[in-house]
Motif scaffolding. Structure first.
Motif, PDB file in Angstrom:
ATOM      1  N   MET A 181      21.463  20.333  28.839  1.00  0.00           N
ATOM      2  CA  MET A 181      22.693  20.076  29.573  1.00  0.00           C
ATOM      3  C   MET A 181      23.896  20.514  28.748  1.00  0.00           C
ATOM      4  O   MET A 181      24.067  20.082  27.608  1.00  0.00           O
ATOM      5  N   THR A 182      24.724  21.374  29.315  1.00  0.00           N
ATOM      6  CA  THR A 182      25.920  21.848  28.640  1.00  0.00           C
ATOM      7  C   THR A 182      27.095  20.950  29.010  1.00  0.00           C
ATOM      8  O   THR A 182      27.406  20.777  30.190  1.00  0.00           O
ATOM      9  N   THR A 183      27.725  20.381  28.002  1.00  0.00           N
ATOM     10  CA  THR A 183      28.871  19.509  28.246  1.00  0.00           C
ATOM     11  C   THR A 183      30.161  20.309  28.130  1.00  0.00           C
ATOM     12  O   THR A 183      30.329  21.129  27.222  1.00  0.00           O
ATOM     13  N   VAL A 184      31.088  20.051  29.057  1.00  0.00           N
ATOM     14  CA  VAL A 184      32.311  20.848  29.140  1.00  0.00           C
ATOM     15  C   VAL A 184      33.527  19.938  29.241  1.00  0.00           C
ATOM     16  O   VAL A 184      33.524  18.941  29.976  1.00  0.00           O
ATOM     17  N   LEU A 185      34.571  20.301  28.496  1.00  0.00           N
ATOM     18  CA  LEU A 185      35.876  19.653  28.604  1.00  0.00           C
ATOM     19  C   LEU A 185      36.829  20.649  29.242  1.00  0.00           C
ATOM     20  O   LEU A 185      36.908  21.803  28.815  1.00  0.00           O
ATOM     21  N   ILE A 186      37.551  20.217  30.272  1.00  0.00           N
ATOM     22  CA  ILE A 186      38.492  21.093  30.973  1.00  0.00           C
ATOM     23  C   ILE A 186      39.899  20.761  30.502  1.00  0.00           C
ATOM     24  O   ILE A 186      40.350  19.613  30.618  1.00  0.00           O
ATOM     25  N   ALA A 221      38.255  16.464  22.447  1.00  0.00           N
ATOM     26  CA  ALA A 221      37.201  17.261  21.805  1.00  0.00           C
ATOM     27  C   ALA A 221      36.626  16.511  20.621  1.00  0.00           C
ATOM     28  O   ALA A 221      35.409  16.526  20.382  1.00  0.00           O
ATOM     29  N   ALA A 222      37.489  15.832  19.863  1.00  0.00           N
ATOM     30  CA  ALA A 222      37.025  15.052  18.716  1.00  0.00           C
ATOM     31  C   ALA A 222      36.231  13.831  19.157  1.00  0.00           C
ATOM     32  O   ALA A 222      35.313  13.387  18.459  1.00  0.00           O
ATOM     33  N   GLU A 223      36.561  13.309  20.319  1.00  0.00           N
ATOM     34  CA  GLU A 223      35.888  12.105  20.822  1.00  0.00           C
ATOM     35  C   GLU A 223      34.548  12.414  21.471  1.00  0.00           C
ATOM     36  O   GLU A 223      33.546  11.728  21.227  1.00  0.00           O
ATOM     37  N   PHE A 224      34.502  13.486  22.288  1.00  0.00           N
ATOM     38  CA  PHE A 224      33.314  13.754  23.093  1.00  0.00           C
ATOM     39  C   PHE A 224      32.428  14.872  22.525  1.00  0.00           C
ATOM     40  O   PHE A 224      31.291  15.022  22.966  1.00  0.00           O
ATOM     41  N   HIS A 225      32.953  15.683  21.612  1.00  0.00           N
ATOM     42  CA  HIS A 225      32.186  16.787  21.023  1.00  0.00           C
ATOM     43  C   HIS A 225      31.520  17.650  22.100  1.00  0.00           C
ATOM     44  O   HIS A 225      30.296  17.849  22.078  1.00  0.00           O
ATOM     45  N   PRO A 226      32.303  18.177  23.042  1.00  0.00           N
ATOM     46  CA  PRO A 226      31.706  18.990  24.106  1.00  0.00           C
ATOM     47  C   PRO A 226      31.159  20.301  23.551  1.00  0.00           C
ATOM     48  O   PRO A 226      31.587  20.786  22.505  1.00  0.00           O
ATOM     49  N   ASP A 227      30.204  20.874  24.277  1.00  0.00           N
ATOM     50  CA  ASP A 227      29.697  22.186  23.887  1.00  0.00           C
ATOM     51  C   ASP A 227      30.757  23.254  24.074  1.00  0.00           C
ATOM     52  O   ASP A 227      30.897  24.166  23.250  1.00  0.00           O
ATOM     53  N   VAL A 228      31.514  23.142  25.173  1.00  0.00           N
ATOM     54  CA  VAL A 228      32.509  24.155  25.519  1.00  0.00           C
ATOM     55  C   VAL A 228      33.788  23.479  26.006  1.00  0.00           C
ATOM     56  O   VAL A 228      33.734  22.477  26.722  1.00  0.00           O
ATOM     57  N   VAL A 229      34.929  24.040  25.598  1.00  0.00           N
ATOM     58  CA  VAL A 229      36.216  23.637  26.162  1.00  0.00           C
ATOM     59  C   VAL A 229      36.758  24.809  26.966  1.00  0.00           C
ATOM     60  O   VAL A 229      36.910  25.918  26.443  1.00  0.00           O
ATOM     61  N   ASP A 243      33.534  21.546  14.132  1.00  0.00           N
ATOM     62  CA  ASP A 243      32.528  21.002  15.039  1.00  0.00           C
ATOM     63  C   ASP A 243      31.821  22.146  15.760  1.00  0.00           C
ATOM     64  O   ASP A 243      32.197  23.307  15.646  1.00  0.00           O
ATOM     65  N   ARG A 244      30.780  21.823  16.508  1.00  0.00           N
ATOM     66  CA  ARG A 244      30.011  22.842  17.227  1.00  0.00           C
ATOM     67  C   ARG A 244      30.711  23.293  18.498  1.00  0.00           C
ATOM     68  O   ARG A 244      30.269  24.255  19.147  1.00  0.00           O
ATOM     69  N   THR A 245      31.802  22.645  18.871  1.00  0.00           N
ATOM     70  CA  THR A 245      32.506  22.970  20.107  1.00  0.00           C
ATOM     71  C   THR A 245      33.031  24.398  20.087  1.00  0.00           C
ATOM     72  O   THR A 245      33.639  24.839  19.114  1.00  0.00           O
ATOM     73  N   ARG A 246      32.800  25.106  21.183  1.00  0.00           N
ATOM     74  CA  ARG A 246      33.310  26.467  21.323  1.00  0.00           C
ATOM     75  C   ARG A 246      34.359  26.507  22.424  1.00  0.00           C
ATOM     76  O   ARG A 246      34.291  25.745  23.389  1.00  0.00           O
ATOM     77  N   VAL A 263      30.778  17.656  33.155  1.00  0.00           N
ATOM     78  CA  VAL A 263      32.154  17.601  32.649  1.00  0.00           C
ATOM     79  C   VAL A 263      32.357  16.261  31.963  1.00  0.00           C
ATOM     80  O   VAL A 263      32.179  15.200  32.573  1.00  0.00           O
ATOM     81  N   VAL A 264      32.734  16.305  30.690  1.00  0.00           N
ATOM     82  CA  VAL A 264      32.904  15.062  29.926  1.00  0.00           C
ATOM     83  C   VAL A 264      34.337  14.565  29.946  1.00  0.00           C
ATOM     84  O   VAL A 264      34.608  13.425  29.539  1.00  0.00           O
TER      85      VAL A 264
END
Length: 223
Positions: free
Chosen positions: A1-6, A43-51, A74-77, A29-30
């Motif tokens: 599952m890919t987590t995403v922040l918009i 991003a610091a709170e949820f550590h999404p895979d992608v923003v 972090d691993r977030t891209r 969507v996180v």
């Protein structure tokens, strides 16, 4: 599952993106951020895979938000989503550490494919389009862009072998792995190994960052 922040200051844009992403079995969507500061915090709170990062937002803009998120290690891209396909702000976003960019009028399947590509460590922008972007805005670079400001030998290149330096140069010219393999008479698997080593040795997050490095270190000369 890919987590995403918009991250976008337009509620309708965030709503549309959320509905599209949540229609996919492999995405969730996180959170939603209305400005850069919220994006950094979430991003610091949820550590999404992608923003999904808009550029023009009130307060902290998307470029600085990208810089802060990627600097955190972090691993977030970050996938920049901008209005214009050759916007100099999009270039600044790539320099700040984004893994690629798309325009807001991209087809839904393009956005989904872009998110999946970024999440797996690939670059979204095709090498040829990346080169076009860099060629258009190379003269807008901040300090360090001019030949006078560039050191004779950038330390990021010191660990590269001659072959790796050669491959980094042609990556900067927009060659794909297949083209590199054909023109340099190498197996494509060998090219992939070289590319991986180049990214690791230079600290480049992905192929796009390697292209930018080739320009920054003057391996690629622009007119």
């Amino acid at each position: 599952m890919t987590t995403v922040l918009i991250a976008d200051d337009q509620p309708l844009q965030r709503f549309g993106s959320r509905m599209l992403l949540e229609s996919q079995d492999d995405m969730t969507v996180v959170g939603e951020a209305a400005n850069g500061s919220e994006a950094v915090r979430m991003a610091a709170e949820f550590h999404p895979d992608v923003v999904l990062m808009d550029i023009r937002m009130p307060g902290l803009d998307g470029i600085e938000a990208t810089r802060r998120i990627t600097a955190a290690g972090d691993r977030t891209r970050i996938l920049i989503v901008t209005t214009f396909d050759l916007d100099e702000y999009a270039y600044a976003g790539l320099r700040a550490g984004a893994s690629g960019f798309l325009v807001k009028d991209a087809q839904p399947e393009e956005l989904l494919a872009g998110i999946r590509a970024v999440a797996t460590g690939d670059a979204v922008v095709a090498p040829s389009l990346t080169r076009r972007l860099l060629d258009a805005y190379v003269h807008h670079l901040p300090t360090g862009a001019s030949s006078e400001a560039s050191p004779p030998e950038d330390p990021r290149l010191a660990a590269l072998t001659d072959r790796e330096r050669e491959i980094l140069t042609v990556i900067g010219k927009g060659w794909t792995n297949t083209e590199i393999a054909t023109r340099l008479h190498l197996a494509e698997s060998t090219v992939k190994t070289h590319v991986g080593r180049i990214l690791a040795k230079t600290g480049s997050r992905d192929r796009i960052q390697a292209v930018i490095l080739a320009y920054d270190t003057k391996l690629i000369q622009t007119s």
